[in-house]
Design a protein around this motif. Structure first.
Motif, PDB file in Angstrom:
ATOM      1  N   LEU A  64     132.598 -10.887   1.459  1.00 11.03           N
ATOM      2  CA  LEU A  64     132.149 -11.502   2.713  1.00 11.03           C
ATOM      3  C   LEU A  64     131.330 -12.735   2.355  1.00 11.03           C
ATOM      4  O   LEU A  64     130.295 -12.636   1.674  1.00 11.03           O
ATOM      5  CB  LEU A  64     131.299 -10.511   3.520  1.00 11.03           C
ATOM      6  N   HIS A  65     131.842 -13.907   2.778  1.00  8.92           N
ATOM      7  CA  HIS A  65     131.140 -15.167   2.512  1.00  8.92           C
ATOM      8  C   HIS A  65     130.350 -15.555   3.758  1.00  8.92           C
ATOM      9  O   HIS A  65     130.922 -15.716   4.837  1.00  8.92           O
ATOM     10  CB  HIS A  65     132.157 -16.262   2.166  1.00  8.92           C
ATOM     11  N   VAL A  66     129.053 -15.683   3.580  1.00  9.65           N
ATOM     12  CA  VAL A  66     128.194 -16.122   4.676  1.00  9.65           C
ATOM     13  C   VAL A  66     127.494 -17.393   4.224  1.00  9.65           C
ATOM     14  O   VAL A  66     126.838 -17.420   3.173  1.00  9.65           O
ATOM     15  CB  VAL A  66     127.139 -15.052   5.032  1.00  9.65           C
ATOM     16  N   CYS A  67     127.702 -18.479   4.986  1.00  3.98           N
ATOM     17  CA  CYS A  67     127.030 -19.727   4.642  1.00  3.98           C
ATOM     18  C   CYS A  67     126.458 -20.321   5.915  1.00  3.98           C
ATOM     19  O   CYS A  67     126.302 -19.619   6.917  1.00  3.98           O
ATOM     20  CB  CYS A  67     127.986 -20.676   3.923  1.00  3.98           C
ATOM     21  N   PHE A  68     126.164 -21.595   5.886  1.00  2.00           N
ATOM     22  CA  PHE A  68     125.442 -22.176   7.015  1.00  2.00           C
ATOM     23  C   PHE A  68     126.209 -23.322   7.672  1.00  2.00           C
ATOM     24  O   PHE A  68     125.645 -24.118   8.401  1.00  2.00           O
ATOM     25  CB  PHE A  68     124.054 -22.636   6.552  1.00  2.00           C
ATOM     26  N   PRO A  88     131.396 -22.372  -6.323  1.00  2.00           N
ATOM     27  CA  PRO A  88     130.679 -23.419  -5.580  1.00  2.00           C
ATOM     28  C   PRO A  88     130.085 -22.795  -4.311  1.00  2.00           C
ATOM     29  O   PRO A  88     130.463 -21.697  -3.917  1.00  2.00           O
ATOM     30  CB  PRO A  88     131.775 -24.423  -5.225  1.00  2.00           C
ATOM     31  N   ASP A  89     129.193 -23.511  -3.647  1.00  2.00           N
ATOM     32  CA  ASP A  89     128.539 -22.984  -2.446  1.00  2.00           C
ATOM     33  C   ASP A  89     129.519 -22.609  -1.340  1.00  2.00           C
ATOM     34  O   ASP A  89     129.325 -21.639  -0.617  1.00  2.00           O
ATOM     35  CB  ASP A  89     127.609 -24.054  -1.845  1.00  2.00           C
ATOM     36  N   CYS A  90     130.527 -23.458  -1.155  1.00  2.00           N
ATOM     37  CA  CYS A  90     131.412 -23.301   0.003  1.00  2.00           C
ATOM     38  C   CYS A  90     132.732 -23.980  -0.342  1.00  2.00           C
ATOM     39  O   CYS A  90     132.971 -24.313  -1.504  1.00  2.00           O
ATOM     40  CB  CYS A  90     130.738 -23.948   1.226  1.00  2.00           C
ATOM     41  N   GLY A  91     133.588 -24.193   0.657  1.00  2.00           N
ATOM     42  CA  GLY A  91     134.877 -24.838   0.398  1.00  2.00           C
ATOM     43  C   GLY A  91     134.715 -26.308   0.027  1.00  2.00           C
ATOM     44  O   GLY A  91     133.717 -26.951   0.355  1.00  2.00           O
TER      45      GLY A  91
HETATM   46 ZN   LIG Z   1     130.971 -21.586   3.451  1.00  2.00          ZN
END
Ligand SMILES: [Zn+2]
Length: 356
Positions: A224-228, A318-321
């Motif tokens: 589960l990827h949770v970012c901002f 990496p942090d996100c896509g």
């Molecule tokens: Zn993300």
């Protein structure tokens, strides 16, 4: 009991999902929208784009790769074509820099269905046929898929956004089962919306759990990827995780994939809490910055993470896509990430050869 993690035992590297679109894909998209391409042209265009994303990840030495989400459009926007029960309405803003108020919106006119599914199974089949690497498939979470939908009083959900999201969770669940049955063994759900859509983390995690029910039981590893948020390389939500804990740990997942690099590595102590129950995917490369991390930058961040979680439980990403970055930059960042991780692996094993 966690489902098996792909890649090497120590510090596997992966990506969150999307890869930088080659410039010719943007040109092709314009031609496709203008109906200048036939179906074969369209298929070949996106097959070629996936090949580029795959080769770049392989050349950079990433252990667990994706198809770069090359067939998707602005993360979730392409999926709206597969839903029924929606009517497109104009964006709030059409001028100036593209931002969170720029995408098309959708009014709910009937119960949401997706008769042909979300289309991730064919994405998997192409990727599986075109790489020998370990692979991960991504799927936006049920809450995030509703982000451009507007529930209003008097509609099929009488304005109840949560009821709408539970119907979308059923659609996601069917897609995940189809993916599992097609042979997918590693899936990541993406929910940047926890920090964006007003609500309680506990309720959003319950929604996620509904969407993934029965999947881990099939032996599929779930992240589960949770970012901002990352539209236009901008975050959208309050960039802290502490207020989501401990509720986030209730997610039925083998791994939580969180971002740290763009937040100057704050909240690393949360990794220890997560590692008691799950594996951790730590975003240690900043996808919102043109600064290219040095190998030593990455190694330093990995060492900092390892103060809170053992290497057997830590994946580096990496942090996100990467979708919002130029391709040359995304590729350099991946290379440095892989080299930095190899350096730390060597320190851990005392070996000088690559352990990937
Ligand atoms: Zn993300």
């Amino acid at each position: 009991m966690l489902n098996k993690r792909p890649g090497p035992e120590l510090l596997p590297t992966s990506v969150v999902g999307s890869y930088a679109l080659p410039s010719w894909v943007w040109t092709a998209m314009e031609a496709i929208r203008a109906e200048k391409y036939g179906p074969t042209d369209v298929r070949e265009t996106f097959d070629d784009a996936v090949n580029v994303a795959v080769r770049d990840q392989e050349r950079a030495g990433v252990d667990v790769i994706t198809d770069g989400e090359m067939r998707r459009w602005y993360f979730v926007q392409g999926f709206y074509d597969s839903f029924t029960g929606l009517e497109q309405i104009p964006p709030l803003r059409t001028q100036g820099v593209y931002g969170y108020d720029s995408p098309p919106r959708y009014r709910v006119v009937d119960k949401i269905t997706s008769p042909k599914g979300l289309g991730i199974v064919p994405e998997f089949e192409y990727l599986r046929q075109n790489t020998d690497h370990a692979i991960k498939m991504t799927c936006p979470g049920p809450l995030t898929l509703t982000i451009h939908m507007q529930a209003r009083k008097g509609d099929a959900y009488n304005g109840d956004r949560v009821a709408l999201a539970y119907d979308v969770a059923e659609i996601v669940n069917r897609e995940l089962h189809a993916m599992a049955d097609a042979g997918v063994t590693c899936i990541q759900l993406d929910e940047p919306s926890y920090s964006i859509i007003p609500g309680e983390t506990h309720d959003w995690v319950a929604l996620y759990n509904q969407a993934v029910r029965g999947i881990r039981e099939k032996g599929v590893r779930l992240g589960l990827h949770v970012c901002f948020g990352n539209l236009g390389s901008r975050p959208r939500g309050k960039r802290r995780y502490d207020w989501m804990f401990p509720e986030l740990l209730e997610a039925d997942s083998d791994e939580l994939v969180l971002e740290f690099a763009n937040r100057e590595m704050i909240e690393l102590e949360l990794l220890a809490e997560i590692a008691k129950a799950k594996d951790v995917g730590a975003g240690l490369v900043d996808v919102k910055s043109f600064y290219v991390e040095t190998v030593e930058d990455v190694a330093e961040r990995v060492r900092a993470a390892l103060e809170h979680v053992p290497p057997e439980k830590l994946t580096i990403l990496p942090d996100c896509g990467f979708f919002q970055l130029p391709r040359w930059l995304a590729f350099q960042k991946l290379q440095r990430m892989v080299e930095g991780v190899r350096l730390v692996r060597q320190e851990l094993t005392g070996s000088t050869s690559s352990t990937s």
